[in-house]
Design an enzyme around this catalytic site. Structure first.
Site, PDB file in Angstrom:
ATOM      1  CG  HIS A   1      -7.022  -4.109   4.323  1.00 33.87           C
ATOM      2  ND1 HIS A   1      -7.243  -5.423   3.978  1.00 33.87           N
ATOM      3  CD2 HIS A   1      -5.709  -3.869   4.039  1.00 33.87           C
ATOM      4  CE1 HIS A   1      -6.122  -5.959   3.496  1.00 33.87           C
ATOM      5  NE2 HIS A   1      -5.188  -5.037   3.531  1.00 33.87           N
TER       6      HIS A   1
ATOM      7  CG  ASN B   1      -1.804  -5.440   7.330  1.00 34.01           C
ATOM      8  OD1 ASN B   1      -1.420  -4.408   6.816  1.00 34.01           O
ATOM      9  ND2 ASN B   1      -3.074  -5.796   7.316  1.00 34.01           N
TER      10      ASN B   1
ATOM     11  N   GLY C   1       0.809  -1.208   0.000  1.00 34.87           N
ATOM     12  CA  GLY C   1       0.000   0.000   0.000  1.00 34.87           C
ATOM     13  C   GLY C   1       0.839   1.252   0.000  1.00 34.87           C
TER      14      GLY C   1
END
Length: 285
Positions: free
Chosen positions: A265, A104, A37
Site C-alpha cells: 500500500h 496517499n 491508518g
C-alpha cells in the site's frame, strides 16, 4: 537541501484552528496529502520523498485535523470531509490559488473529491492507492479488517499485524516505525479519528448510510474530474487491492494507471525511486 523535521515544520492559523505542515523547496506549489491508518502523519508518509520533490516544487506536506498534529476541528463530520475543508482553508491562508496534489490513500480520495467540487483549485492529481471501489476483492479488505480490530481494541500486536499488511516486504517495518506509530496511536485525537473511520460501530453506520442515501458515492462522480490524474498502485496492496483502480481508470477522462510490482500500500516508501521518477515525469509534462 535541509529537509529535516525541525527545519521544515510550519504552522498557519485559520478560522478553525492551527494547521501544521512541512514546507521545502522552491518553484510552483505541490501539495502532499497523507492517508489514514494507525499513527499516521503527513511527515511519516512523505519524509523520504520530500527532498526529491523539493528540487522541482515548493512542497507543502499537510497534517490533517484530527490526526494528532494539527488542531482538531470543533464540528463533527467524516475525516475525509474535514480534511478536504482543511486543504481549502490552508490554500486560502497561504494564497495558493491552485496546485497539483499527491494523495496517499485517504489523501487521494480527498484530492479527487476536491477535483470534482473545486476544479479550479486542483491542477493535477497523483493518487497512491485508495481511490475507487472494490470490484472483485473482498470488502472490507484485509487491511481494513485489521484497522477495525485495532480501532475496537488497540494493542501493539494489532498495530504490528496492520503494519505488516501495508507492505510487500516485512523488512520495511522497522522497530522505529512501530514505536513512532504506537506513540501517535495512543493520542486521543488520533485514536478518535481512527474509530470514526474504522471502528465497528462507525463502519456499520457508514454502510447503513450508503445503503439508504440518495447521494451517489464519491467515485461515481469521477467523470467530472477535469485535470490529468495519475493512479499509482502497489501490485500487492492488501489494504486497497488493485482492482479498485479499474473504476477511476475508466471514469476519469484524463486518467492513467501505473502499478508497481512487489509493492504494498505504501508505494511512495516501498517503490520510492520508481514512484518519484514516474510522478515527476507526470507533473512536469
Amino acid at each position: 537541501m535541509d529537509v529535516t523535521y525541525e527545519s521544515t515544520k510550519r504552522e498557519v492559523r485559520t478560522d478553525q484552528g492551527v494547521i501544521r505542515y512541512h514546507e521545502a523547496g522552491d518553484g510552483p506549489p505541490l501539495l502532499l496529502l497523507h492517508g489514514s491508518g494507525i499513527g499516521v502523519t503527513g511527515w511519516r508518509n512523505y519524509r523520504g520523498n520530500l527532498a526529491v520533490f523539493a528540487e522541482h516544487f515548493h512542497c507543502y506536506v499537510l497534517e490533517f485535523p484530527g490526526f494528532g498534529v494539527s488542531d482538531p476541528v470543533e464540528r463533527g463530520g467524516h475525516p475525509v470531509l474535514t480534511a478536504g475543508d482543511a486543504v481549502i482553508r490552508f490554500m486560502d491562508a497561504l494564497g495558493i490559488d491552485s496546485a497539483p496534489m499527491i494523495g496517499n490513500s485517504m489523501g487521494g480520495v480527498v484530492a479527487v473529491n476536491l477535483a470534482v467540487k473545486h476544479p479550479e483549485r486542483v491542477e493535477k492529481v497523483i493518487s497512491i492507492g485508495g481511490v475507487g471501489a472494490s470490484i472483485f476483492s473482498a470488502n472490507p479488505s484485509e487491511g481494513t479488517r485489521l484497522l477495525q480490530e485495532f480501532a475496537d481494541n488497540p494493542s501493539r500486536e494489532g498495530l504490528l499485524r496492520w503494519l505488516n499488511c501495508m507492505v510487500y516486504d516485512p523488512k520495511t517495518i522497522t522497530d522505529d516505525i512501530v514505536e513512532e506509530r504506537w506513540a501517535v496511536a495512543n493520542q486521543p485525537d488520533s485514536h478518535q479519528t481512527l474509530k470514526a473511520m474504522y471502528g465497528s460501530e462507525s463502519f456499520a453506520l457508514q454502510q447503513q448510510f450508503l445503503a439508504n442515501s440518495s447521494i451517489p458515492p464519491y467515485w461515481s462522480m469521477m467523470h467530472k474530474i477535469q485535470c490529468p490524474t495519475l493512479l499509482t498502485w502497489g501490485g500487492d496492496d492488501r489494504q486497497c487491492p488493485p482492482d479498485m483502480a479499474m473504476i477511476p481508470l475508466r471514469l476519469i477522462p484524463d486518467g492513467e494507471l501505473h502499478i508497481f510490482p512487489k509493492c504494498g500500500h505504501w508505494v511512495m516508501i516501498e517503490a520510492k525511486q520508481a514512484f518519484e521518477r514516474v510522478s515527476l515525469e507526470f507533473l512536469q509534462r
